[in-house]
Scaffold this motif. Structure first.
Motif, mmCIF file in Angstrom:
data_model
loop_
_atom_site.group_PDB
_atom_site.id
_atom_site.type_symbol
_atom_site.label_atom_id
_atom_site.label_comp_id
_atom_site.label_asym_id
_atom_site.label_seq_id
_atom_site.Cartn_x
_atom_site.Cartn_y
_atom_site.Cartn_z
ATOM 1 N N VAL A 82 -8.820 10.786 -20.549
ATOM 2 C CA VAL A 82 -9.370 11.597 -19.455
ATOM 3 C C VAL A 82 -10.631 10.940 -18.905
ATOM 4 C CG1 VAL A 82 -10.333 13.841 -18.827
ATOM 5 C CG2 VAL A 82 -8.375 13.720 -20.375
ATOM 6 N N THR A 83 -11.510 10.517 -19.810
ATOM 7 C CA THR A 83 -12.744 9.853 -19.380
ATOM 8 C C THR A 83 -12.431 8.578 -18.605
ATOM 9 O OG1 THR A 83 -13.941 10.742 -21.291
ATOM 10 C CG2 THR A 83 -14.900 8.830 -20.186
ATOM 11 N N ALA A 84 -11.470 7.796 -19.094
ATOM 12 C CA ALA A 84 -11.115 6.542 -18.435
ATOM 13 C C ALA A 84 -10.475 6.794 -17.069
ATOM 14 C CB ALA A 84 -10.168 5.738 -19.323
ATOM 15 N N ARG A 121 -14.259 14.107 -6.268
ATOM 16 C CA ARG A 121 -14.054 15.493 -6.717
ATOM 17 C C ARG A 121 -12.984 15.567 -7.808
ATOM 18 N NH1 ARG A 121 -13.259 17.404 -2.177
ATOM 19 N NH2 ARG A 121 -11.037 17.968 -2.126
ATOM 20 N N ALA A 122 -11.927 14.749 -7.674
ATOM 21 C CA ALA A 122 -10.893 14.719 -8.712
ATOM 22 C C ALA A 122 -11.468 14.208 -10.026
ATOM 23 C CB ALA A 122 -9.742 13.822 -8.255
ATOM 24 N N ALA A 123 -12.335 13.195 -9.963
ATOM 25 C CA ALA A 123 -12.952 12.660 -11.180
ATOM 26 C C ALA A 123 -13.815 13.705 -11.857
ATOM 27 C CB ALA A 123 -13.783 11.425 -10.839
ATOM 28 N N GLN A 164 -12.625 19.947 -16.478
ATOM 29 C CA GLN A 164 -11.536 20.891 -16.721
ATOM 30 C C GLN A 164 -10.269 20.260 -17.289
ATOM 31 O OE1 GLN A 164 -10.869 23.397 -13.232
ATOM 32 N NE2 GLN A 164 -12.969 23.071 -12.542
ATOM 33 N N GLY A 165 -10.216 18.966 -17.355
ATOM 34 C CA GLY A 165 -9.038 18.325 -17.909
ATOM 35 C C GLY A 165 -8.272 17.521 -16.879
ATOM 36 N N LEU A 166 -7.359 16.677 -17.377
ATOM 37 C CA LEU A 166 -6.638 15.741 -16.521
ATOM 38 C C LEU A 166 -5.714 16.447 -15.538
ATOM 39 C CD1 LEU A 166 -6.101 12.805 -15.865
ATOM 40 C CD2 LEU A 166 -4.418 12.748 -17.715
#
Length: 463
Positions: A174-176, A198-200, A206-208
């Motif tokens: 998720v971080t990557a 915003r997606a990042a 909130q999660g992938l």
């Protein structure tokens, strides 16, 4: 590549290679003329037998996912050993990567719709991998491959972590992925960049799945990506990639053995970890070891899979196969049953008297708080020791950067568990600031005498 000049296991390699995190990639041509790729692992990373076994587990898991319909992973054809070398053969070229296209300027660069397509497709693949109880662990622009139709493939899943005795986590992915989105946003104009940023941020908070859903409001298209790939390929030197099928002539490439299946003493091939996917290993489904010329005899192949050190000439393999075929025709069902009972009894006796395989520490992972620590605090350094799952005692030491004497520890581990959390408490008092580094070093047992250690650093500030 010097041992096999310009080919490996019947696959012709292009001139030159692209360095990666765990080895060197070559584009290649399969015997039927398809564009594929080959990854030669760094020798130091695959020298231990346990490293090869972890690779087998990762590769067979990927083959199962692809066989189950997951199209966003780089398809793996085989994992082969050639002397001291280990190669991964993939069913798709390893280039261009997203990094290649991001470095391309002008009209061949990434358009906004293409960036959205890369992020939505890579997110869908990662979510499917996570749903299977796995993780990627190395999501970066240079591990995201763009196919000729503009689709996104994730390569090198789990390879680096497997070779270093670690287990990747979905949180890492998720971080990557969020970092990937921010990197793509930086190359876009402000209106388009805002959506990716915003997606990042949403994925991090909130999660992938939530981060991917943000992108559904944008326009995704592979058309620009496909054009960028085409222009990138025209700019490259094609070399050997222009060649067609090899033909049917037999080629003796030396001593090569597949690591995905270990022949048994009964004469039939069984999977090393899991059954390979039928769609990517058709010859395996028929109970055959591939690459005719150069495949060692059965007993030696099992030793190669376990230790990676012995090889057998192709002629010996063919003689052994003929002899084994004759023995199978003469073997009665009663003899097979008796043999199975003898083997089972021998295994039970060995386990009773030796307690199973010896304990080996395969890796450690140390983590320190990322947040700056305030006045008069006790910092907790957390670490994980990864073993081969056998019982025994692990002797290790902590080293602090503010003192010379190590802190020795002893951890008793039990059979069947391979991950053990340990920690170090570090109390810091007084005014000032400094960086403290904690190093965990395993003293025994070690894989082949290799050093196993990891370290982490924290910042302390008090004013």
């Amino acid at each position: 590549m010097s041992a096999h000049r310009d080919e490996i296991a019947g696959h012709r390699l292009a001139a030159g290679g692209r360095p990666g995190e765990v080895g060197t990639f070559w584009e290649a041509v399969a015997p039927d003329g398809r564009r594929v790729s080959a990854l030669r692992f760094d020798a130091a990373l695959v020298s231990a037998g346990w490293a090869r076994q972890r690779l087998v587990s990762v590769v067979t898991s990927d083959q199962r996912l692809v066989a189950g319909g997951l199209s966003g992973l780089m398809p793996v054809l085989d994992l082969v050993a050639a002397g001291d070398e280990v190669w991964l053969l993939a069913g798709h070229p390893a280039a261009p990567t997203l990094a290649d296209l991001m470095e391309t300027s002008g009209e061949a660069g990434l358009d906004p719709a293409g960036a959205v397509a890369v992020l939505t497709e890579s997110a869908a693949t990662l979510l499917a991998v996570h749903a299977a109880g796995l993780a990627h662990g190395s999501v970066r622009p240079d591990t995201v491959v763009i196919a000729e139709d503009g689709s996104t493939l994730l390569s090198e899943r789990g390879l680096a972590d497997a070779l270093r005795g670690r287990s990747p986590s979905p949180a890492q992915d998720v971080t990557a992925w969020a970092a990937l989105a921010r990197g793509l946003a930086a190359a876009q104009s402000p209106p388009d960049a805002a959506l990716l940023d915003r997606a990042a941020a949403t994925a991090a908070a909130q999660g992938l799945a939530a981060g991917r859903d943000v992108l559904l409001g944008g326009h995704a298209s592979r058309e620009g990506l496909a054009g960028a790939v085409l222009r990138w390929r025209h700019a490259q030197t094609e070399g050997v990639m222009d060649g067609g099928p090899y033909g049917t002539a037999e080629r003796d490439e030396g001593e090569i053995v597949t690591l995905l299946r270990v022949p048994t003493s009964g004469g039939t091939d069984t999977p090393a970890t899991h059954d390979p996917a039928p769609s990517t290993a058709d010859t395996h489904a028929k109970g055959e070891v591939r690459f005719g010329p150069g495949v060692p005899a059965r007993n030696a192949a099992e030793e190669i899979w376990q230790s990676g050190q012995q090889t057998v000439h192709a002629a010996e393999r063919r003689r052994a196969q003929r002899a084994a075929a004759g023995r199978r025709r003469r073997t009665l069902a009663l003899s097979t049953s008796v043999f199975a009972l003898v083997v089972a009894a021998a295994v039970l006796a060995w386990l009773q008297f030796t307690g199973g395989p010896a304990l080996v520490v395969e890796g450690v992972n140390v983590k320190a708080p990322k947040k700056t620590q305030g006045c008069d605090t006790t910092v907790t350094i957390n670490a994980t020791i990864v073993t081969n799952g056998s019982a025994g005692e692990v002797r290790y030491e902590w080293r602090r950067s503010d003192r010379d004497e190590p802190i020795e520890q002893l951890e008793s581990v039990r059979s069947g568990t391979s991950s053990y959390p340990v920690s170090l408490k570090w109390t810091v008092k007084g005014e000032g600031s400094f960086k403290g580094t904690a190093t965990l070093r395993v003293i025994s047992p070690l894989p082949g005498g290799e050093r196993v250690e990891d370290k982490a650093t924290f910042t302390y500030r008090c004013r």
